[in-house]
Design an enzyme around this catalytic site. Structure first.
Site, PDB file in Angstrom:
ATOM      1  N   HIS A 171      -4.134   3.269  -5.119  1.00 17.14           N
ATOM      2  CA  HIS A 171      -4.089   1.802  -5.110  1.00 17.14           C
ATOM      3  C   HIS A 171      -3.708   1.223  -6.473  1.00 17.14           C
ATOM      4  O   HIS A 171      -3.530   0.000  -6.604  1.00 17.14           O
ATOM      5  CB  HIS A 171      -5.458   1.269  -4.682  1.00 17.14           C
ATOM      6  CG  HIS A 171      -5.393   0.372  -3.469  1.00 17.14           C
ATOM      7  ND1 HIS A 171      -4.601   0.624  -2.379  1.00 17.14           N
ATOM      8  CD2 HIS A 171      -6.023  -0.799  -3.203  1.00 17.14           C
ATOM      9  CE1 HIS A 171      -4.752  -0.337  -1.476  1.00 17.14           C
ATOM     10  NE2 HIS A 171      -5.601  -1.211  -1.958  1.00 17.14           N
ATOM     11  N   ARG A 179      -0.452  -0.877  -6.519  1.00 17.43           N
ATOM     12  CA  ARG A 179      -0.630  -2.182  -5.868  1.00 17.43           C
ATOM     13  C   ARG A 179      -1.377  -3.142  -6.804  1.00 17.43           C
ATOM     14  O   ARG A 179      -1.016  -4.314  -6.937  1.00 17.43           O
ATOM     15  CB  ARG A 179      -1.398  -1.973  -4.560  1.00 17.43           C
ATOM     16  CG  ARG A 179      -1.616  -3.214  -3.690  1.00 17.43           C
ATOM     17  CD  ARG A 179      -2.103  -2.729  -2.336  1.00 17.43           C
ATOM     18  NE  ARG A 179      -2.747  -3.723  -1.513  1.00 17.43           N
ATOM     19  CZ  ARG A 179      -2.119  -4.530  -0.637  1.00 17.43           C
ATOM     20  NH1 ARG A 179      -0.810  -4.467  -0.526  1.00 17.43           N
ATOM     21  NH2 ARG A 179      -2.796  -5.374   0.117  1.00 17.43           N
ATOM     22  N   TYR A 228      -8.497  -7.954  -7.166  1.00 14.35           N
ATOM     23  CA  TYR A 228      -7.257  -7.326  -7.612  1.00 14.35           C
ATOM     24  C   TYR A 228      -6.710  -7.937  -8.904  1.00 14.35           C
ATOM     25  O   TYR A 228      -5.780  -7.408  -9.492  1.00 14.35           O
ATOM     26  CB  TYR A 228      -6.165  -7.472  -6.531  1.00 14.35           C
ATOM     27  CG  TYR A 228      -6.259  -6.469  -5.417  1.00 14.35           C
ATOM     28  CD1 TYR A 228      -7.344  -6.464  -4.543  1.00 14.35           C
ATOM     29  CD2 TYR A 228      -5.246  -5.534  -5.204  1.00 14.35           C
ATOM     30  CE1 TYR A 228      -7.424  -5.554  -3.515  1.00 14.35           C
ATOM     31  CE2 TYR A 228      -5.312  -4.627  -4.173  1.00 14.35           C
ATOM     32  CZ  TYR A 228      -6.402  -4.643  -3.325  1.00 14.35           C
ATOM     33  OH  TYR A 228      -6.483  -3.746  -2.306  1.00 14.35           O
ATOM     34  N   HIS A 273      -3.978 -10.356   2.386  1.00 12.61           N
ATOM     35  CA  HIS A 273      -5.431 -10.225   2.422  1.00 12.61           C
ATOM     36  C   HIS A 273      -6.043 -11.242   3.384  1.00 12.61           C
ATOM     37  O   HIS A 273      -5.574 -12.377   3.476  1.00 12.61           O
ATOM     38  CB  HIS A 273      -6.024 -10.430   1.027  1.00 12.61           C
ATOM     39  CG  HIS A 273      -5.855  -9.244   0.128  1.00 12.61           C
ATOM     40  ND1 HIS A 273      -5.874  -9.323  -1.246  1.00 12.61           N
ATOM     41  CD2 HIS A 273      -5.663  -7.932   0.418  1.00 12.61           C
ATOM     42  CE1 HIS A 273      -5.710  -8.120  -1.763  1.00 12.61           C
ATOM     43  NE2 HIS A 273      -5.580  -7.267  -0.782  1.00 12.61           N
ATOM     44  N   ARG A 324       0.851  -1.193   0.000  1.00 15.19           N
ATOM     45  CA  ARG A 324       0.000   0.000   0.000  1.00 15.19           C
ATOM     46  C   ARG A 324       0.885   1.241   0.000  1.00 15.19           C
ATOM     47  O   ARG A 324       1.986   1.240   0.556  1.00 15.19           O
ATOM     48  CB  ARG A 324      -0.909   0.007   1.229  1.00 15.19           C
ATOM     49  CG  ARG A 324      -1.914  -1.134   1.273  1.00 15.19           C
ATOM     50  CD  ARG A 324      -2.758  -1.087   2.531  1.00 15.19           C
ATOM     51  NE  ARG A 324      -3.668  -2.220   2.595  1.00 15.19           N
ATOM     52  CZ  ARG A 324      -3.344  -3.413   3.120  1.00 15.19           C
ATOM     53  NH1 ARG A 324      -2.129  -3.595   3.630  1.00 15.19           N
ATOM     54  NH2 ARG A 324      -4.214  -4.393   3.132  1.00 15.19           N
ATOM     55  N   LYS A 367      -2.204  -0.389   7.929  1.00 14.11           N
ATOM     56  CA  LYS A 367      -3.635  -0.693   7.929  1.00 14.11           C
ATOM     57  C   LYS A 367      -3.968  -1.920   8.774  1.00 14.11           C
ATOM     58  O   LYS A 367      -4.952  -1.922   9.520  1.00 14.11           O
ATOM     59  CB  LYS A 367      -4.136  -0.901   6.496  1.00 14.11           C
ATOM     60  CG  LYS A 367      -5.623  -1.193   6.408  1.00 14.11           C
ATOM     61  CD  LYS A 367      -6.068  -1.351   4.960  1.00 14.11           C
ATOM     62  CE  LYS A 367      -7.558  -1.672   4.898  1.00 14.11           C
ATOM     63  NZ  LYS A 367      -8.026  -1.831   3.490  1.00 14.11           N
TER      64      LYS A 367
END
Length: 209
Positions: free
Chosen positions: A157, A160, A193, A184, A62, A89
Site C-alpha cells: 500500500h 498508493r 492516507y 473511499h 491498489r 476490492k
C-alpha cells in the site's frame, strides 16, 4: 482444556506480542521526493519494476488493480489516454489517465517485452500467464527501500499512500478530491492516507490571524 508448559507459555506470549506489534505498524508513504528519485534511478535498468513503481505513485490505485492490467489495455496509449478499470476490492469503476511520466516508463517497458495483448502487463515467472501477486509487490518495495536505506515502514500500500501524500504536499490537492480519486467510502479513511506530521500541525500555529 489444554495446559501449556511454562516455557511454551512464554514462547506463545512472545509470538503473540510480535504479531500484534506488526499488525499495529502502519504502512507509510515515501515522503521525501529525493527518495522517489533515488528509487527511479535504482530501477532505471529494470523497465518492468520501474513502470510498476511509477504507475503506483502516479495513479493511487491498489496494487491488485495495477496487477490486473493486460498488455492489450495499454498498447495504444498516449499521454492523456484513459483506461477504465473495475476495482477488485470494491467493485467500483475507476480510471487510469496516462500522464507523461507513465507514458515514458510504459514505452520503455513495451520495447523490452513481446506485445501479446492477452498477457498480463506484470507477469509472474510462475505459470504461463499469471500476474505478479500483491505479496511480491510488497517484497519488491521493501527490497528497493532496503537497498537505498530508506527508513520507512513499507508494504504494497506504500505506493498508493505515496501518491496521496505527494498530491497533497507538492500539488496542494484537497483531501476531498483525494477521497474521490481513492474511491473511499468514508472521509476518515482518506485522512489516514494524508500522512500529516506533527511538525505540520505545529507550523500552522505560527500563522497570525
Amino acid at each position: 482444556m489444554i495446559e501449556l508448559c511454562f516455557e511454551c507459555q512464554i514462547s506463545f506470549g512472545f509470538l503473540l506480542k510480535t504479531i500484534i506489534g506488526r499488525l499495529k505498524m502502519k504502512v507509510e508513504a515515501i515522503t521525501e521526493q529525493r527518495d522517489i528519485k533515488r528509487i527511479k534511478k535504482l530501477l532505471q535498468d529494470n523497465s518492468r519494476d520501474r513502470l510498476l513503481f511509477i504507475l503506483g505513485i502516479n495513479t493511487g490505485l491498489r496494487a491488485q488493480d495495477i496487477l490486473a492490467l493486460k498488455i492489450g489495455d495499454v498498447l495504444e496509449c498516449k499521454v492523456g489516454s484513459r483506461i477504465s478499470i473495475k476495482e477488485k476490492k470494491t467493485g467500483k469503476d475507476n480510471v487510469i489517465i496516462i500522464n507523461s511520466e507513465i507514458f515514458s516508463a510504459l514505452e520503455d517497458y513495451l520495447n523490452d517485452i513481446p506485445k501479446i495483448p492477452e498477457h498480463y502487463l506484470f507477469k509472474s515467472r510462475k505459470g504461463k500467464n499469471s500476474p505478479l501477486t500483491t505479496y511480491a509487490v510488497m517484497n519488491y518495495i521493501k527490497d528497493w527501500c532496503r537497498k537505498l536505506n530508506i527508513k520507512t515502514h513499507v508494504g504494497a500500500h506504500t505506493l498508493r499512500k505515496t501518491f496521496c501524500y505527494q498530491q497533497r504536499k507538492i500539488h496542494g490537492t484537497s483531501w476531498e478530491v483525494l477521497a474521490k480519486r481513492l474511491n473511499h467510502s468514508s472521509p476518515a479513511i482518506t485522512r489516514r492516507y494524508l500522512g500529516i506530521k506533527e511538525e505540520e500541525v505545529e507550523e500552522i500555529l505560527m500563522h497570525s490571524i
